[in-house]
Design a protein around this motif. Structure first.
Motif, PDB file in Angstrom:
ATOM      1  N   GLN A  28      22.394 -26.779 -45.309  1.00  6.14           N
ATOM      2  CA  GLN A  28      22.242 -27.087 -44.731  1.00  6.14           C
ATOM      3  C   GLN A  28      23.508 -26.319 -43.810  1.00  6.14           C
ATOM      4  O   GLN A  28      25.114 -26.387 -44.623  1.00  6.14           O
ATOM      5  CB  GLN A  28      22.467 -28.395 -44.074  1.00  6.14           C
ATOM      6  CG  GLN A  28      20.904 -28.963 -44.361  1.00  6.14           C
ATOM      7  CD  GLN A  28      19.866 -29.146 -43.194  1.00  6.14           C
ATOM      8  OE1 GLN A  28      20.268 -28.452 -42.020  1.00  6.14           O
ATOM      9  NE2 GLN A  28      18.302 -28.870 -43.366  1.00  6.14           N
ATOM     10  N   ASP A  29      23.468 -25.373 -42.741  1.00  5.65           N
ATOM     11  CA  ASP A  29      24.504 -24.817 -42.943  1.00  5.65           C
ATOM     12  C   ASP A  29      25.668 -26.076 -41.730  1.00  5.65           C
ATOM     13  O   ASP A  29      26.760 -25.721 -41.737  1.00  5.65           O
ATOM     14  CB  ASP A  29      24.606 -23.752 -41.261  1.00  5.65           C
ATOM     15  CG  ASP A  29      23.353 -22.819 -41.625  1.00  5.65           C
ATOM     16  OD1 ASP A  29      23.948 -22.044 -43.081  1.00  5.65           O
ATOM     17  OD2 ASP A  29      22.904 -21.885 -41.089  1.00  5.65           O
ATOM     18  N   SER A  30      24.976 -27.213 -41.372  1.00  7.07           N
ATOM     19  CA  SER A  30      26.111 -27.893 -40.206  1.00  7.07           C
ATOM     20  C   SER A  30      26.495 -28.509 -41.554  1.00  7.07           C
ATOM     21  O   SER A  30      27.396 -30.339 -40.895  1.00  7.07           O
ATOM     22  CB  SER A  30      25.098 -29.047 -39.514  1.00  7.07           C
ATOM     23  OG  SER A  30      23.973 -29.607 -39.821  1.00  7.07           O
ATOM     24  N   ARG A  31      26.580 -28.724 -42.370  1.00  2.00           N
ATOM     25  CA  ARG A  31      26.906 -29.387 -43.748  1.00  2.00           C
ATOM     26  C   ARG A  31      28.743 -28.875 -44.297  1.00  2.00           C
ATOM     27  O   ARG A  31      28.913 -28.075 -43.723  1.00  2.00           O
ATOM     28  CB  ARG A  31      26.619 -29.387 -45.021  1.00  2.00           C
ATOM     29  CG  ARG A  31      26.667 -30.670 -46.009  1.00  2.00           C
ATOM     30  CD  ARG A  31      26.048 -30.383 -46.696  1.00  2.00           C
ATOM     31  NE  ARG A  31      25.503 -28.590 -47.655  1.00  2.00           N
ATOM     32  CZ  ARG A  31      26.822 -28.322 -48.391  1.00  2.00           C
ATOM     33  NH1 ARG A  31      27.751 -29.084 -49.313  1.00  2.00           N
ATOM     34  NH2 ARG A  31      26.340 -27.100 -48.647  1.00  2.00           N
ATOM     35  N   LEU A  32      29.254 -30.195 -44.317  1.00  2.00           N
ATOM     36  CA  LEU A  32      30.891 -30.813 -44.365  1.00  2.00           C
ATOM     37  C   LEU A  32      30.387 -29.896 -46.178  1.00  2.00           C
ATOM     38  O   LEU A  32      29.853 -30.732 -46.564  1.00  2.00           O
ATOM     39  CB  LEU A  32      31.384 -32.442 -44.533  1.00  2.00           C
ATOM     40  CG  LEU A  32      30.856 -32.858 -43.342  1.00  2.00           C
ATOM     41  CD1 LEU A  32      31.951 -34.177 -43.542  1.00  2.00           C
ATOM     42  CD2 LEU A  32      32.842 -32.409 -42.061  1.00  2.00           C
ATOM     43  N   LYS A  33      31.298 -29.770 -46.327  1.00  2.00           N
ATOM     44  CA  LYS A  33      31.683 -28.207 -47.969  1.00  2.00           C
ATOM     45  C   LYS A  33      32.717 -29.013 -48.561  1.00  2.00           C
ATOM     46  O   LYS A  33      33.238 -30.731 -48.463  1.00  2.00           O
ATOM     47  CB  LYS A  33      32.657 -27.458 -47.966  1.00  2.00           C
ATOM     48  CG  LYS A  33      31.981 -26.764 -46.416  1.00  2.00           C
ATOM     49  CD  LYS A  33      31.106 -25.835 -47.195  1.00  2.00           C
ATOM     50  CE  LYS A  33      30.200 -24.919 -46.124  1.00  2.00           C
ATOM     51  NZ  LYS A  33      28.669 -24.218 -46.608  1.00  2.00           N
ATOM     52  N   ILE A  42      25.863 -34.400 -44.631  1.00  2.00           N
ATOM     53  CA  ILE A  42      25.255 -33.934 -43.379  1.00  2.00           C
ATOM     54  C   ILE A  42      25.237 -34.362 -41.751  1.00  2.00           C
ATOM     55  O   ILE A  42      25.494 -34.146 -40.702  1.00  2.00           O
ATOM     56  CB  ILE A  42      23.647 -33.476 -43.852  1.00  2.00           C
ATOM     57  CG1 ILE A  42      23.227 -32.285 -44.335  1.00  2.00           C
ATOM     58  CG2 ILE A  42      23.078 -33.338 -42.112  1.00  2.00           C
ATOM     59  CD1 ILE A  42      21.892 -32.407 -45.035  1.00  2.00           C
ATOM     60  N   ASP A  43      25.155 -35.677 -42.124  1.00  2.00           N
ATOM     61  CA  ASP A  43      25.180 -37.171 -41.177  1.00  2.00           C
ATOM     62  C   ASP A  43      26.605 -37.176 -40.859  1.00  2.00           C
ATOM     63  O   ASP A  43      26.768 -37.730 -39.657  1.00  2.00           O
ATOM     64  CB  ASP A  43      24.391 -38.281 -41.760  1.00  2.00           C
ATOM     65  CG  ASP A  43      22.891 -38.011 -41.422  1.00  2.00           C
ATOM     66  OD1 ASP A  43      22.083 -36.916 -41.889  1.00  2.00           O
ATOM     67  OD2 ASP A  43      22.736 -38.670 -42.714  1.00  2.00           O
ATOM     68  N   GLY A  44      27.415 -36.907 -41.701  1.00  2.00           N
ATOM     69  CA  GLY A  44      28.966 -37.569 -41.472  1.00  2.00           C
ATOM     70  C   GLY A  44      29.323 -38.616 -41.813  1.00  2.00           C
ATOM     71  O   GLY A  44      28.901 -39.690 -41.846  1.00  2.00           O
TER      72      GLY A  44
END
Length: 271
Positions: A15-20, A115-117
């Motif tokens: 998922q591109d929006s995911r925090l690393k 992903i969700d934060g």
């Protein structure tokens, strides 16, 4: 590593929006564990292994994997992990000991949060402790949990050699899925760790000015056995529970006996 999570670890990882996420693994003479530990977190964005100058094949085996490896003399668990925290690339961190494994379900849970934060600065993870061939359900280990998944700007270990629990800003909820902890693979493997913890605990107590007498040396081990084997239902774990509770009591005896030795030698001007 099987999983019931949906979508899969791979789908969540991509998922591109995911925090690393960075994973820190600390090791010392962990050739029996290091490969399986690394393989359980190969889905992470970075894996940093910090080795305490192992004399076995730990580092050699770890070099088979696309991870970063740093070697540093051991000054205590807290110091080692704080040092590693300053050297990872990403803010969200998962810390592992080499005898721990991340299941696919736990990996999915962590990735979904990234992903969700995350809503908090840190999270506790329960540990499923395995001794030889058995999951330990009692003996004081049923409530075992550790704070290991957190934002590195909001978590730090206190300067203690043993029992250094991560301090997090704010509440620390518990994740749903546990870590697998291979606590006891053999007596030879466990006793080395066991003796180290007794020594470190005694040294920490001496630095803090603690003194011991008959009650500590004789009473605390007996209380430790009674608490874990009777009050915490260690007898329900069968012979595994008897051995575990007995070893924990003996570890308490060794720690206080060693602290007594430190005190006597200090009085004699020998340390």
């Amino acid at each position: 590593m099987t999983s019931e999570c949906d979508p899969s670890v791979a789908a969540l990882r991509d998922q591109d929006s995911r925090l690393k996420l960075s994973v820190i693994i600390t090791t010392f003479n962990e050739e029996v564990n290091v490969e399986e530990c690394i393989e359980s977190v190969m889905w992470a964005d970075e894996i940093l292994l910090v080795d305490s100058l192992s004399t076995d094949r730990t580092v050699e085996l770890a070099r088979q994997y696309p991870i970063r490896i740093l070697e540093r003399e051991y000054f205590g668990s807290a110091a080692q992990k704080n040092w590693a925290l300053d050297r990872v690339e990403h803010d969200w961190v998962l810390i592992l000991d080499a005898d721990e494994r991340v299941t696919a379900d736990l990996a999915c849970e962590i990735l979904q949060m990234l992903i969700d934060g995350p809503h908090h600065h840190g999270y506790s993870i329960r540990r499923q402790n395995i001794v030889l061939d058995k999951v330990i359900e009692h003996s004081g280990w049923s409530t075992d949990k550790v704070v290991r998944f957190f934002h590195r700007e909001h978590g730090r270990y206190p300067n203690r050699r043993v029992h250094a629990d991560l301090i997090i800003d704010g509440p620390v909820p518990v994740l749903k899925n546990p870590l697998i902890h291979y606590t006891f693979l053999s007596f030879s493997q466990y006793l080395e760790k066991f003796l180290n913890y007794a020594e470190w605990g005694a040294a920490q107590g001496f630095r803090e000015g603690r003194r011991v007498g008959f009650i500590e040396i004789a009473g605390r081990p007996l209380w430790r056995f009674f608490r874990t084997y009777i009050l915490q239902l260690g007898f329900l774990d069968g012979l595994h529970g008897l051995v575990i509770c007995g070893l924990q009591a003996f570890g308490s005896f060794l720690k206080y006996a060693r602290l007594w030795e430190y005190t006597v030698k200090s009085r004699l001007g020998q340390e």
